[in-house]
Design a protein around this motif. Structure first.
Motif, short mmCIF file in Angstrom:
data_model
loop_
_atom_site.label_atom_id
_atom_site.label_comp_id
_atom_site.label_asym_id
_atom_site.label_seq_id
_atom_site.Cartn_x
_atom_site.Cartn_y
_atom_site.Cartn_z
N GLU A 139 0.82 -1.21 0.00
CA GLU A 139 0.00 0.00 0.00
C GLU A 139 0.85 1.26 0.00
N ARG A 140 2.06 1.18 0.50
CA ARG A 140 2.94 2.35 0.55
C ARG A 140 4.17 2.16 -0.32
N PHE A 141 4.00 1.40 -1.38
CA PHE A 141 5.07 1.13 -2.33
C PHE A 141 4.69 1.69 -3.70
N ALA A 142 5.65 2.30 -4.37
CA ALA A 142 5.44 2.82 -5.72
C ALA A 142 6.76 2.76 -6.47
N ILE A 143 6.71 3.04 -7.76
CA ILE A 143 7.93 3.19 -8.55
C ILE A 143 8.13 4.68 -8.83
N THR A 144 9.32 5.17 -8.52
CA THR A 144 9.70 6.53 -8.88
C THR A 144 10.85 6.42 -9.89
N HIS A 145 10.50 6.48 -11.16
CA HIS A 145 11.49 6.27 -12.22
C HIS A 145 12.07 7.60 -12.66
N PHE A 146 13.26 7.91 -12.15
CA PHE A 146 13.97 9.13 -12.52
C PHE A 146 14.75 8.88 -13.82
N PHE A 147 15.11 9.98 -14.46
CA PHE A 147 15.91 9.90 -15.69
C PHE A 147 17.28 10.49 -15.41
N ASN A 148 18.27 10.01 -16.12
CA ASN A 148 19.66 10.37 -15.88
C ASN A 148 20.12 11.46 -16.86
N PRO A 149 20.85 12.49 -16.38
CA PRO A 149 21.23 12.78 -15.00
C PRO A 149 20.07 13.35 -14.19
N VAL A 150 19.92 12.87 -12.97
CA VAL A 150 18.72 13.15 -12.18
C VAL A 150 18.52 14.64 -11.96
N ARG A 151 19.60 15.35 -11.70
CA ARG A 151 19.44 16.79 -11.41
C ARG A 151 18.87 17.53 -12.62
N PHE A 152 19.27 17.16 -13.81
CA PHE A 152 18.96 17.97 -14.99
C PHE A 152 17.77 17.45 -15.80
N MET A 153 17.48 16.16 -15.73
CA MET A 153 16.36 15.63 -16.50
C MET A 153 15.07 15.86 -15.72
N ARG A 154 14.09 16.44 -16.39
CA ARG A 154 12.90 16.93 -15.69
C ARG A 154 11.86 15.85 -15.41
N LEU A 155 11.89 14.76 -16.15
CA LEU A 155 10.82 13.78 -16.04
C LEU A 155 10.98 12.86 -14.83
N LEU A 156 9.87 12.63 -14.15
CA LEU A 156 9.78 11.57 -13.15
C LEU A 156 8.50 10.80 -13.42
N GLU A 157 8.65 9.52 -13.71
CA GLU A 157 7.48 8.67 -13.91
C GLU A 157 7.10 8.05 -12.56
N LEU A 158 5.92 8.39 -12.09
CA LEU A 158 5.42 7.89 -10.82
C LEU A 158 4.40 6.80 -11.12
N VAL A 159 4.73 5.57 -10.73
CA VAL A 159 3.94 4.41 -11.11
C VAL A 159 3.30 3.80 -9.86
N ARG A 160 2.01 3.62 -9.92
CA ARG A 160 1.28 3.04 -8.79
C ARG A 160 0.97 1.58 -9.09
N GLU A 162 -1.39 -1.99 -7.84
CA GLU A 162 -2.79 -2.30 -7.56
C GLU A 162 -3.20 -1.85 -6.17
N HIS A 163 -2.25 -1.94 -5.22
CA HIS A 163 -2.60 -1.66 -3.83
C HIS A 163 -2.08 -0.30 -3.34
N THR A 164 -1.32 0.43 -4.15
CA THR A 164 -0.75 1.70 -3.69
C THR A 164 -1.85 2.66 -3.28
N ARG A 165 -1.72 3.24 -2.09
CA ARG A 165 -2.76 4.13 -1.56
C ARG A 165 -2.81 5.44 -2.33
N ASP A 166 -3.99 6.01 -2.46
CA ASP A 166 -4.17 7.27 -3.16
C ASP A 166 -3.39 8.39 -2.49
N ASP A 167 -3.37 8.40 -1.15
CA ASP A 167 -2.69 9.50 -0.46
C ASP A 167 -1.18 9.44 -0.67
N ILE A 168 -0.64 8.24 -0.86
CA ILE A 168 0.80 8.09 -1.15
C ILE A 168 1.11 8.73 -2.50
N ILE A 169 0.30 8.40 -3.51
CA ILE A 169 0.52 8.95 -4.85
C ILE A 169 0.35 10.47 -4.83
#
Length: 766
Positions: A139-160, A162-169
């Motif tokens: 319920e409190r687990f997700a994927i935070t897929h950063f792009f390299n180099p992390v400081r300069f690449m703007r995208l973060l894919e936040l993946v939920r 089946e059980h990830t809680r809405d408040d976590i996302i």
């Protein structure tokens, strides 16, 4: 509800793990960075190596030394118990499911029951990562897929999952967007998510198609780059940059996880030549040779038929130039071999993106965002289809007998984006248009401007009325400044008081705010020996206009991101207030091409050092060194230390919030006071500067022409042969800049430097 994130742990100090730790520390949050224990002198050697990566001056992951001090390093044997104090644990270890699950079981036993755990994986589904673990963990687990180099690449894919809680996302969306400065795209747990799913397809399609059509790397890279609105690296250059072996692994990972019917498989298989290159150690930049290499100072390129290196030749492709200037529709209209290549790559990539809806979601905006934020495309796939024209695109596909994705077919007779009643809308899977919504405070001017009519515009710049402000946008190539750019700026600061506005904002959404004055224009002046015209440009079209920014009755806020260098930085220097992005790079770099800052840069640098130190001799010396060495500050924190920004100037982690913040503060900004005359350091300081230049030349630190350029810089900031304490007004310093600029522009050495930069992209040392 989840607690505020006050301390973060990152497990895995490789490239991605160290990058995540660095960006969290940049955001002002304390970080614990752990990796496996090591044998030998230091048990924390792997974590220490991660810190070394963050401090690499070639690509600094840290904004300042203070940020680095927020990172505590350790190892997973001796320091695992410290995770009990953390609010978020980010896993960035090897892509092996068994090892990740072993770690998660340890985390479940050690961490508090409200700690969020995320993985940086891009290949393993959440359902497998959390399999066998308690539901309370999932319920409190997700994927935070950063792009390299992390400081300069703007995208973060936040993946939920089946059980990830809405408040976590929801909490993570807010934290990563506002604190870490990321463009968060919330993704379903589908193979490859969004960025890599489309981005790697495009790269592989461009690569295989070049081989199929017999194009050289040079030809393909000239087309699969800026003409398509893609970074200039190109496809073969990108393979070299990332690593040919690593890119092959990325492609193979997608082959392994994508369903058998997916179109990616057409381009996923390794090419025999590249397999041999990897075996022979030709892995790209990291091995010194790949598709390109440097030999004895000359660039060479691999002949794809013979496998041998040949001399690199810069191509002059009219199609590429037209497309870069006028847009991707130029590629669509071209019937040449090069037009055929770009059509094959574009059509298949754009159709692939359209085919993913509704599998990956019902909306094209996340896909367009993923490509713009994660791959630095200027326009996303659906925006490109709109540029071509949906019906024209479909008609050509049908003419060729290509399959039309259902979502693309739904847009026939319309577009994916449209303005209705001054509201920008986007199409979604149900077929209709709905307002394009962003988080509160997120405001991209590239989207806003579509709902506005310019008050004045030309090919280099425009200005608009928006929310009580005159917003000036530069939009020339690299936002290089010329007379047209400056005239639009002047019109805005002149007209804004008459329109009862709150002030002027100078801002754009381009990759870089401005890379300086258009050197091509300077070259034209000296090649035509029109030095009177050059002097007039510096005076009337530059110096007097940046001065008008200060003398405007209304406040002027500049909100830059990316590079603000040379003349672009001189615009920043004359603002009443600056709100910049945390990754802004600023500096006066004119000496590298043999001239001096001619738009008030020397003047402002001297004034600011004097205000900072209270000592004119120190101020003159610091200005001399900063300008003479062409120093840049790679973050606003460092810019303040170098007197490039004032202490009350601001920076934000998310560049998408610059415009809304500028609009908010504009009514409360006080005008900067007029500059009073200052006492110059005079001849003793000037002599000291000349001695330093001659000594540095004798030691081989600088070249002969650097002495000439440095002498003129020293003359401006010290006053030259004048007596110490001689007063100089702002206009006196403007005049000194112009005089020095013209002296240098007449020299063969400066002219050679400018020609080299324009024709080869290389800085000439002479």
């Amino acid at each position: 509800m989840t607690k505020e994130i006050r301390k973060v742990a990152v497990i895995g100090a490789g490239t991605m793990g160290a990058g995540i730790a660095g960006q969290v520390a940049n955001a002002g949050v304390n970080v614990l960075l752990l990796d496996l224990p090591s044998e030998g002198a230091s048990v924390n050697a792997l974590a220490e190596r991660g810190m070394d990566r963050l401090r690499d001056p070639a690509s600094p992951g840290l904004m300042s030394d203070e940020a680095g001090n927020r990172i505590e390093i350790g190892n997973t044997r001796d320091d695992f118990h410290k995770l009990a104090d953390c609010d978020w644990v980010a896993e960035a270890i090897v892509e092996r499911l068994d090892i990740k699950q072993d770690l998660y079981r340890r985390l479940n036993e050690t961490c508090r029951d409200d700690v969020i755990v995320t993985s940086n994986t891009s290949t393993i589904p959440i359902r497998l990562l959390t399999e066998g673990l308690p539901k309370s963990f999932a319920e409190r687990f997700a994927i935070t897929h950063f792009f390299n180099p992390v400081r300069f690449m703007r995208l973060l894919e936040l993946v939920r999952g089946e059980h990830t809680r809405d408040d976590i996302i929801k909490m993570f969306d807010t934290f990563c967007e506002q604190r870490l400065g990321k463009g968060v795209v919330i993704c379903a747990d589908t193979p490859g998510f969004l960025g890599n799913r489309v981005g790697v397809f495009a790269i592989q399609c461009a690569l295989h198609t070049a081989f199929d059509m017999g194009l050289s790397p040079t030809e393909a890279d000239a087309l699969f780059s800026r003409p398509m609105g893609i970074p200039k690296t190109g496809v073969f250059g990108l393979y070299d940059l990332i690593g040919i072996d690593l890119m092959a692994d990325v492609a193979q990972s997608l082959v392994n996880i994508l369903p058998a019917h997916d179109a990616f498989h057409k381009y996923g298989n390794p090419l025999p030549l590249m397999t041999k290159m990897i075996a022979d150690g030709q892995k790209g930049n990291k091995s010194g040779q790949g598709f390109y290499r440097e030999k004895e100072g000359e660039r060479q390129v691999l002949d794809l038929e013979s496998g041998e290196y040949v001399d690199f030749e810069r191509l002059d492709l009219p199609l590429a130039a037209r497309a870069e200037r006028d847009g991707v529709v130029e590629l669509f209209n071209d019937n040449s071999r090069y037009g055929d290549y770009t059509w094959r790559v574009l059509s298949q990539t754009l159709c692939y993106a359209a085919s993913l809806i509704p599998e990956i979601g019902e909306d094209p905006v996340p896909i367009d965002d993923a490509m713009k934020l994660g791959y630095n495309w200027i326009h996303g796939p659906f925006e490109l289809i709109d540029q071509i024209g949906v019906d024209r695109f479909i008609d050509r596909l049908e003419l060729e007998g290509s399959e039309i994705p259902p979502f693309l077919q739904k847009a026939r007779g319309s577009s994916f984006y449209a303005v209705e009643n001054n509201i920008l809308k986007n199409r979604w899977d149900h077929g209709s248009l709905r307002p394009l919504l962003r988080a509160d405070g997120v405001l991209r001017f590239s989207e806003v401007r579509q709902t506005l009519k310019a008050q004045n515009e030309n090919s280099s710049a425009s200005w608009f009325e928006y929310e009580g402000a005159a917003v000036v946008e530069f939009h020339s190539k690299a936002n290089a400044l010329d007379g047209d750019s400056m005239r639009i700026l002047n019109d805005a600061v002149t007209q804004a008081p008459n329109k009862n506005l709150n002030g002027v904002i100078v801002h754009n959404d381009a990759q870089h705010f401005s890379c300086g004055v258009n050197l091509g224009g300077v070259r034209s002046f000296f090649e035509n020996e029109d030095y009177a015209g050059l002097d007039q440009f510096l005076d009337r079209d530059f110096q007097q206009i940046v001065l008008a920014m200060r003398e405007c009755a209304l406040p002027v806020v500049v909100a830059p991101s990316g590079l603000s260098i040379g003349g672009g930085f001189e615009v920043v220097l004359h603002a009443d207030h600056v709100i910049c992005h945390s990754n802004s790079v600023m500096g006066l770099v004119e000496s590298l091409v043999g001239v001096v800052p001619g738009g008030g840069g020397c003047k402002e640098n001297l004034y600011r050092w004097y205000e900072k130190t209270g000592d004119m001799e120190k101020a003159a010396w610091n200005a001399f060194m900063n300008i003479g060495m062409g120093r840049t500050a790679t973050s606003p924190v460092l810019a303040k230390q170098q007197a490039m920004l004032r202490q009350n100037d601001e920076f934000l982690m998310n560049r998408d919030r610059l415009l809304s913040s500028a609009l908010t503060v504009l009514p409360n900004i006080k005008k900067a006071p007029a500059r009073a005359p200052i006492p110059l350091a005079g001849k003793p300081s000037f002599d000291k500067m000349q001695d330093w230049l001659n000594t540095a030349k004798d030691k081989g630190m600088i070249m002969a022409h650097d002495v000439t350029v440095g002498t003129e810089i020293g003359r401006i900031v010290s006053g030259g042969d004048c007596e110490p304490g001689t007063l100089a007004s702002e206009q006196d310093l403007f005049n000194a800049e112009r005089k020095a600029f013209l002296i240098l522009a007449k020299t063969p050495e400066t002219q050679a430097r400018i020609v080299s930069m324009l024709d080869t992209g290389k800085s000439l040392r002479n």
